[in-house]
Design a protein around this motif. Structure first.
Motif, mmCIF file in Angstrom:
data_model
loop_
_atom_site.group_PDB
_atom_site.id
_atom_site.type_symbol
_atom_site.label_atom_id
_atom_site.label_comp_id
_atom_site.label_asym_id
_atom_site.label_seq_id
_atom_site.Cartn_x
_atom_site.Cartn_y
_atom_site.Cartn_z
ATOM 1 N N UNK A 2 0.867 -1.183 0.000
ATOM 2 C CA UNK A 2 0.000 0.000 0.000
ATOM 3 C C UNK A 2 0.904 1.233 0.000
ATOM 4 N N UNK A 3 0.414 2.371 -0.516
ATOM 5 C CA UNK A 3 1.249 3.579 -0.495
ATOM 6 C C UNK A 3 1.793 3.941 0.881
ATOM 7 N N UNK A 4 1.111 3.559 1.947
ATOM 8 C CA UNK A 4 1.612 3.889 3.286
ATOM 9 C C UNK A 4 2.928 3.172 3.582
ATOM 10 N N UNK A 5 3.206 2.079 2.847
ATOM 11 C CA UNK A 5 4.454 1.344 3.034
ATOM 12 C C UNK A 5 5.608 1.959 2.251
ATOM 13 N N UNK A 6 5.296 2.920 1.399
ATOM 14 C CA UNK A 6 6.313 3.584 0.585
ATOM 15 C C UNK A 6 6.627 4.932 1.217
ATOM 16 N N UNK A 7 7.851 5.148 1.572
ATOM 17 C CA UNK A 7 8.262 6.394 2.214
ATOM 18 C C UNK A 7 8.518 7.484 1.180
ATOM 19 N N UNK A 8 9.095 7.076 0.064
ATOM 20 C CA UNK A 8 9.409 8.044 -0.992
ATOM 21 C C UNK A 8 9.510 7.322 -2.322
ATOM 22 N N UNK A 9 8.970 7.932 -3.367
ATOM 23 C CA UNK A 9 9.219 7.455 -4.714
ATOM 24 C C UNK A 9 9.029 8.596 -5.707
ATOM 25 N N UNK A 10 9.880 8.685 -6.738
ATOM 26 C CA UNK A 10 9.535 9.546 -7.866
ATOM 27 C C UNK A 10 8.229 9.047 -8.466
ATOM 28 N N UNK A 11 7.492 9.932 -9.110
ATOM 29 C CA UNK A 11 6.229 9.559 -9.726
ATOM 30 C C UNK A 11 6.380 9.510 -11.246
ATOM 31 N N UNK A 12 5.751 8.527 -11.826
ATOM 32 C CA UNK A 12 5.817 8.304 -13.266
ATOM 33 C C UNK A 12 4.853 9.259 -13.964
ATOM 34 N N UNK A 13 5.229 10.543 -13.975
ATOM 35 C CA UNK A 13 4.378 11.609 -14.489
ATOM 36 C C UNK A 13 5.216 12.608 -15.291
ATOM 37 N N UNK A 14 4.588 13.360 -16.188
ATOM 38 C CA UNK A 14 5.310 14.427 -16.901
ATOM 39 C C UNK A 14 5.784 15.507 -15.939
ATOM 40 N N UNK A 15 6.905 16.119 -16.251
ATOM 41 C CA UNK A 15 7.432 17.157 -15.371
ATOM 42 C C UNK A 15 6.931 18.538 -15.804
ATOM 43 N N UNK A 16 7.383 19.579 -15.109
ATOM 44 C CA UNK A 16 6.901 20.944 -15.362
ATOM 45 C C UNK A 16 7.968 21.789 -16.037
ATOM 46 N N UNK A 17 8.765 21.170 -16.902
ATOM 47 C CA UNK A 17 9.851 21.908 -17.545
ATOM 48 C C UNK A 17 9.351 22.984 -18.508
ATOM 49 N N UNK A 18 8.043 23.020 -18.765
ATOM 50 C CA UNK A 18 7.460 24.036 -19.644
ATOM 51 C C UNK A 18 7.348 25.402 -18.960
ATOM 52 N N UNK A 19 7.478 25.470 -17.634
ATOM 53 C CA UNK A 19 7.281 26.725 -16.904
ATOM 54 C C UNK A 19 8.424 27.699 -17.203
ATOM 55 N N UNK A 20 8.062 28.955 -17.471
ATOM 56 C CA UNK A 20 9.054 30.017 -17.635
ATOM 57 C C UNK A 20 9.536 30.414 -16.235
ATOM 58 N N UNK A 172 15.048 13.144 -12.666
ATOM 59 C CA UNK A 172 15.058 14.442 -13.324
ATOM 60 C C UNK A 172 14.665 15.487 -12.303
ATOM 61 N N UNK A 173 15.313 16.653 -12.333
ATOM 62 C CA UNK A 173 15.169 17.610 -11.231
ATOM 63 C C UNK A 173 13.748 18.107 -11.026
ATOM 64 N N UNK A 174 12.934 18.187 -12.088
ATOM 65 C CA UNK A 174 11.574 18.718 -11.957
ATOM 66 C C UNK A 174 10.509 17.618 -11.986
ATOM 67 N N UNK A 175 10.935 16.384 -11.791
ATOM 68 C CA UNK A 175 9.980 15.265 -11.822
ATOM 69 C C UNK A 175 9.140 15.239 -10.549
ATOM 70 N N UNK A 176 7.823 15.039 -10.657
ATOM 71 C CA UNK A 176 6.987 14.919 -9.457
ATOM 72 C C UNK A 176 7.400 13.719 -8.611
ATOM 73 N N UNK A 177 7.121 13.808 -7.319
ATOM 74 C CA UNK A 177 7.434 12.704 -6.426
ATOM 75 C C UNK A 177 6.417 12.639 -5.290
ATOM 76 N N UNK A 178 6.452 11.527 -4.580
ATOM 77 C CA UNK A 178 5.559 11.279 -3.443
ATOM 78 C C UNK A 178 6.404 11.139 -2.188
ATOM 79 N N UNK A 179 6.014 11.845 -1.129
ATOM 80 C CA UNK A 179 6.688 11.722 0.156
ATOM 81 C C UNK A 179 5.647 11.367 1.213
#
Length: 233
Positions: A2-20, A172-179
């Motif tokens: 379950x997610x409660x057993x995961x302390x940290x993981x990057x998320x398999x999602x698009x990043x926000x590198x489009x932001x100015x 990747x530096x702007x990749x979403x993650x879960x804590x």
């Protein structure tokens, strides 16, 4: 698992590198400090009251109590949509979007804390030295199932925390993650000068469990993809 057993993981999602980033940074400077910051500090967000000048961020809201502030959504419409859609959050479920630019004076480990939100969705608009300036994390001794009463300040030797310190690695530096805010605490560690603006998106308390369930497969799928750098309880 379950997610409660995961302390940290990057998320398999698009990043926000489009932001100015330059435009966004200018906006942050122009609106800081917001009156909502004082209001939040007077309610539950007490860490800045505790640490005062040692507080490491110029905390700024893109949204507060479900309302976009200072034309954030108009100045950065794609960014505002990203904050919601990337984590599968509906507009009426939004509580706040928080930006945390690290102050230039911060050096070393800031302070151990856990955030108030249950879902723990994060990303960086910019973290140009993310390998040298990582997020650090420590597990709780007890495998809590609800967010524990771990208020700041937390002593380094707090008996409720395990002593081992883990470094959160991002592909990747702007990749979403879960804590995990239930079974761990965390702190930024600034070793070298750099630009670091973290973002977290919080939802209204009545929707937290729904959104946690809605994103369960995302967190588990992401753990499987990044298990070589993810952290388990």
């Amino acid at each position: 698992m379950d997610p409660i057993d995961i302390i940290y993981t990057p998320l398999d999602l698009p990043d926000c590198s489009f932001v100015n980033v330059d435009k966004f940074t200018s906006w942050l400077v122009s609106v800081y400090p917001q009156k909502e910051k004082s209001s939040a500090a007077n309610k539950k967000m007490t860490s800045e009251n505790v640490y005062k000048d040692q507080y490491p961020w110029d905390l700024t809201f893109g949204a507060y109590d479900g309302v976009f502030l200072d034309n954030f959504d108009k100045e950065f419409p794609e960014f505002a949509r990203y904050c919601l859609e990337i984590f599968n959050i509906k507009r009426h479920e939004l509580k706040s979007i928080v930006f945390l630019p690290v102050r230039d004076t911060v050096k070393g480990v800031a302070f151990w804390h856990r955030d108030l939100d249950l879902n723990g969705f994060r990303f960086y608009v910019i973290n140009d030295r993310h390998e040298e300036n990582p997020l650090l994390i420590r597990k709780t001794v007890e495998p809590y199932n609800k967010i524990p009463d771990l208020k700041t300040p937390l002593d380094d030797n707090d008996p409720r925390l395990q002593t081992e310190i883990f470094k959160c690695i991002l592909p990747k530096s702007t990749q979403p993650y879960y804590v995990n805010n239930i079974r761990s605490v965390h702190s930024p560690c600034i070793n070298v000068p750099g630009k670091r603006i973290a973002v977290f998106v919080a939802v209204k308390s009545e929707y937290e469990e729904q959104i946690r369930e809605r994103n369960k497969n995302l967190i588990l799928r992401s753990y499987e993809k990044f298990k070589d750098i993810a952290i388990l309880y």
